[in-house]
Design a protein around this motif. Structure first.
Motif, PDB file in Angstrom:
ATOM      1  N   PHE A  25      28.464  34.391  35.848  1.00 27.50           N
ATOM      2  CA  PHE A  25      29.821  33.901  35.675  1.00 27.50           C
ATOM      3  C   PHE A  25      29.801  32.369  35.593  1.00 27.50           C
ATOM      4  CE2 PHE A  25      30.164  38.058  37.526  1.00 27.50           C
ATOM      5  CZ  PHE A  25      31.203  38.639  36.811  1.00 27.50           C
ATOM      6  N   PRO A  26      29.198  31.813  34.513  1.00 27.32           N
ATOM      7  CA  PRO A  26      29.019  30.359  34.428  1.00 27.32           C
ATOM      8  C   PRO A  26      30.323  29.576  34.338  1.00 27.32           C
ATOM      9  CG  PRO A  26      28.471  31.383  32.346  1.00 27.32           C
ATOM     10  CD  PRO A  26      28.701  32.502  33.326  1.00 27.32           C
ATOM     11  N   TRP A  27      31.417  30.225  33.957  1.00 31.38           N
ATOM     12  CA  TRP A  27      32.687  29.511  33.809  1.00 31.38           C
ATOM     13  C   TRP A  27      33.574  29.646  35.042  1.00 31.38           C
ATOM     14  CZ3 TRP A  27      30.733  32.618  29.845  1.00 31.38           C
ATOM     15  CH2 TRP A  27      30.165  31.895  28.793  1.00 31.38           C
ATOM     16  N   ALA A  28      33.055  30.268  36.096  1.00 30.81           N
ATOM     17  CA  ALA A  28      33.825  30.356  37.342  1.00 30.81           C
ATOM     18  C   ALA A  28      34.123  28.943  37.830  1.00 30.81           C
ATOM     19  CB  ALA A  28      33.033  31.135  38.394  1.00 30.81           C
ATOM     20  N   GLU A  29      35.320  28.764  38.377  1.00 28.68           N
ATOM     21  CA  GLU A  29      35.684  27.424  38.848  1.00 28.68           C
ATOM     22  C   GLU A  29      36.539  27.505  40.103  1.00 28.68           C
ATOM     23  OE1 GLU A  29      39.596  26.933  35.958  1.00 28.68           O
ATOM     24  OE2 GLU A  29      37.830  25.715  35.588  1.00 28.68           O
ATOM     25  N   ARG A  30      36.419  26.459  40.921  1.00 29.33           N
ATOM     26  CA  ARG A  30      37.271  26.363  42.107  1.00 29.33           C
ATOM     27  C   ARG A  30      38.658  25.935  41.670  1.00 29.33           C
ATOM     28  NH1 ARG A  30      34.924  22.664  46.602  1.00 29.33           N
ATOM     29  NH2 ARG A  30      36.620  23.573  47.793  1.00 29.33           N
ATOM     30  N   THR A  31      39.648  26.436  42.377  1.00 33.10           N
ATOM     31  CA  THR A  31      41.017  26.007  42.101  1.00 33.10           C
ATOM     32  C   THR A  31      41.247  24.669  42.784  1.00 33.10           C
ATOM     33  OG1 THR A  31      41.864  27.186  44.017  1.00 33.10           O
ATOM     34  CG2 THR A  31      41.847  28.377  41.927  1.00 33.10           C
ATOM     35  N   VAL A  48      40.694  37.442  37.336  1.00 34.50           N
ATOM     36  CA  VAL A  48      40.150  37.714  38.669  1.00 34.50           C
ATOM     37  C   VAL A  48      40.111  36.429  39.499  1.00 34.50           C
ATOM     38  CG1 VAL A  48      38.197  38.592  40.010  1.00 34.50           C
ATOM     39  CG2 VAL A  48      38.705  39.583  37.776  1.00 34.50           C
ATOM     40  N   THR A  49      40.781  36.469  40.652  1.00 32.66           N
ATOM     41  CA  THR A  49      40.745  35.346  41.588  1.00 32.66           C
ATOM     42  C   THR A  49      40.064  35.793  42.880  1.00 32.66           C
ATOM     43  OG1 THR A  49      42.055  33.575  42.622  1.00 32.66           O
ATOM     44  CG2 THR A  49      43.014  35.779  42.640  1.00 32.66           C
ATOM     45  N   ILE A  50      39.427  34.839  43.554  1.00 34.74           N
ATOM     46  CA  ILE A  50      38.706  35.122  44.797  1.00 34.74           C
ATOM     47  C   ILE A  50      39.254  34.235  45.901  1.00 34.74           C
ATOM     48  CG2 ILE A  50      36.488  34.809  45.975  1.00 34.74           C
ATOM     49  CD1 ILE A  50      35.111  35.706  43.458  1.00 34.74           C
ATOM     50  N   GLN A  51      39.406  34.816  47.076  1.00 36.45           N
ATOM     51  CA  GLN A  51      39.752  34.069  48.276  1.00 36.45           C
ATOM     52  C   GLN A  51      38.541  34.144  49.197  1.00 36.45           C
ATOM     53  OE1 GLN A  51      42.549  32.294  49.013  1.00 36.45           O
ATOM     54  NE2 GLN A  51      41.609  31.713  50.930  1.00 36.45           N
ATOM     55  N   GLY A  75      48.886  34.497  38.259  1.00 36.15           N
ATOM     56  CA  GLY A  75      49.112  35.334  37.084  1.00 36.15           C
ATOM     57  C   GLY A  75      47.897  36.193  36.759  1.00 36.15           C
ATOM     58  N   MET A  76      47.174  36.615  37.804  1.00 34.68           N
ATOM     59  CA  MET A  76      45.956  37.407  37.605  1.00 34.68           C
ATOM     60  C   MET A  76      46.147  38.801  38.190  1.00 34.68           C
ATOM     61  SD  MET A  76      42.865  34.809  38.158  1.00 34.68           S
ATOM     62  CE  MET A  76      42.762  33.292  37.225  1.00 34.68           C
ATOM     63  N   PRO A  77      45.728  39.824  37.445  1.00 33.99           N
ATOM     64  CA  PRO A  77      45.923  41.186  37.939  1.00 33.99           C
ATOM     65  C   PRO A  77      44.940  41.611  39.027  1.00 33.99           C
ATOM     66  CG  PRO A  77      44.873  41.243  35.789  1.00 33.99           C
ATOM     67  CD  PRO A  77      45.211  39.803  36.077  1.00 33.99           C
ATOM     68  N   HIS A  78      43.828  40.892  39.160  1.00 34.40           N
ATOM     69  CA  HIS A  78      42.789  41.332  40.094  1.00 34.40           C
ATOM     70  C   HIS A  78      42.380  40.198  41.019  1.00 34.40           C
ATOM     71  CE1 HIS A  78      42.550  44.821  37.554  1.00 34.40           C
ATOM     72  NE2 HIS A  78      42.287  44.051  36.531  1.00 34.40           N
ATOM     73  N   GLY A  79      41.938  40.591  42.214  1.00 36.92           N
ATOM     74  CA  GLY A  79      41.463  39.614  43.174  1.00 36.92           C
ATOM     75  C   GLY A  79      40.659  40.303  44.262  1.00 36.92           C
ATOM     76  N   ALA A  80      39.854  39.507  44.955  1.00 32.68           N
ATOM     77  CA  ALA A  80      39.051  40.033  46.054  1.00 32.68           C
ATOM     78  C   ALA A  80      38.894  38.962  47.115  1.00 32.68           C
ATOM     79  CB  ALA A  80      37.675  40.475  45.564  1.00 32.68           C
ATOM     80  N   LEU A  81      38.773  39.432  48.340  1.00 37.68           N
ATOM     81  CA  LEU A  81      38.375  38.556  49.426  1.00 37.68           C
ATOM     82  C   LEU A  81      36.854  38.535  49.445  1.00 37.68           C
ATOM     83  CD1 LEU A  81      40.583  40.072  52.273  1.00 37.68           C
ATOM     84  CD2 LEU A  81      41.017  37.924  51.078  1.00 37.68           C
ATOM     85  N   VAL A  82      36.255  37.380  49.612  1.00 35.94           N
ATOM     86  CA  VAL A  82      34.821  37.297  49.857  1.00 35.94           C
ATOM     87  C   VAL A  82      34.695  36.745  51.273  1.00 35.94           C
ATOM     88  CG1 VAL A  82      32.632  36.267  49.187  1.00 35.94           C
ATOM     89  CG2 VAL A  82      34.240  37.013  47.429  1.00 35.94           C
ATOM     90  N   VAL A  83      34.181  37.591  52.166  1.00 37.87           N
ATOM     91  CA  VAL A  83      34.183  37.291  53.593  1.00 37.87           C
ATOM     92  C   VAL A  83      32.745  37.204  54.094  1.00 37.87           C
ATOM     93  CG1 VAL A  83      34.990  38.054  55.858  1.00 37.87           C
ATOM     94  CG2 VAL A  83      36.354  38.554  53.815  1.00 37.87           C
TER      95      VAL A  83
END
Length: 165
Positions: A25-31, A48-51, A75-83
């Motif tokens: 996922f080379p284009w992943a970026e921090r908000t 897809v957003t990650i918390q 405005g993203m339909p998917h998300g996950a917690l990374v704990v």
């Protein structure tokens, strides 16, 4: 939040971002932090957003509620917690990706692995009790929903027994 906790959280976000980029996922970026509407910590890919969470005591119910709010804000339909679950006895930490079953199934359908035509037009609020009538809460279930009880039981079990990884 103390500066130490913020620094720890920022470092974990950078660590998760590095793993995501190394994993395809080379284009992943921090908000951008400090936005009026929280959109999660990392935008992994379109939709897809990650918390990211690095804390000693998990608060699953609150985090899943926050994740739903962040998905809407982004405005993203998917998300996950990374704990991050700390290791014990010399074991390395365990990094968990957590989402509700409904969210996982929706992600898999959108990825082409499910039958979107089989999804009812108005699905019930809860996949366990199939109740349509509970008053909606931010995560979509009512106050007596079995899903929230199961989430709390999981959180209580992990807090009591650890992850045993």
């Amino acid at each position: 939040m103390t500066n130490r906790n913020k620094a720890k959280g920022d470092k974990y976000e950078r660590d998760v971002l590095e793993v995501a980029r190394r994993s395809g996922f080379p284009w992943a970026e921090r908000t951008r932090p400090g936005r009026r509407e929280d959109q999660g910590d990392i935008h992994l890919c379109p939709g897809v957003t990650i918390q990211a969470k690095d804390v000693a005591t998990p608060d699953w119910r609150a985090w899943l509620t926050q994740l739903e709010q962040q998905k809407r804000a982004a405005g993203m339909p998917h998300g996950a917690l990374v704990v991050k679950r700390r290791g014990a006895g010399g074991r390395p930490p365990l990094h968990l990706a957590v989402m509700t079953l409904d969210s996982l199934l929706a992600l898999l359908v959108d990825a082409g692995w499910g039958d979107a035509d089989a999804i009812p037009a108005n699905p019930p609020h809860c996949f366990v009790c199939h109740r349509d009538d509970p008053p909606p809460r931010p995560h979509g279930c009512g106050p007596d929903c079995h899903t929230t009880d199961a989430d709390q039981e999981l959180a209580d079990t992990i807090a009591r027994e650890g992850d045993h990884a």
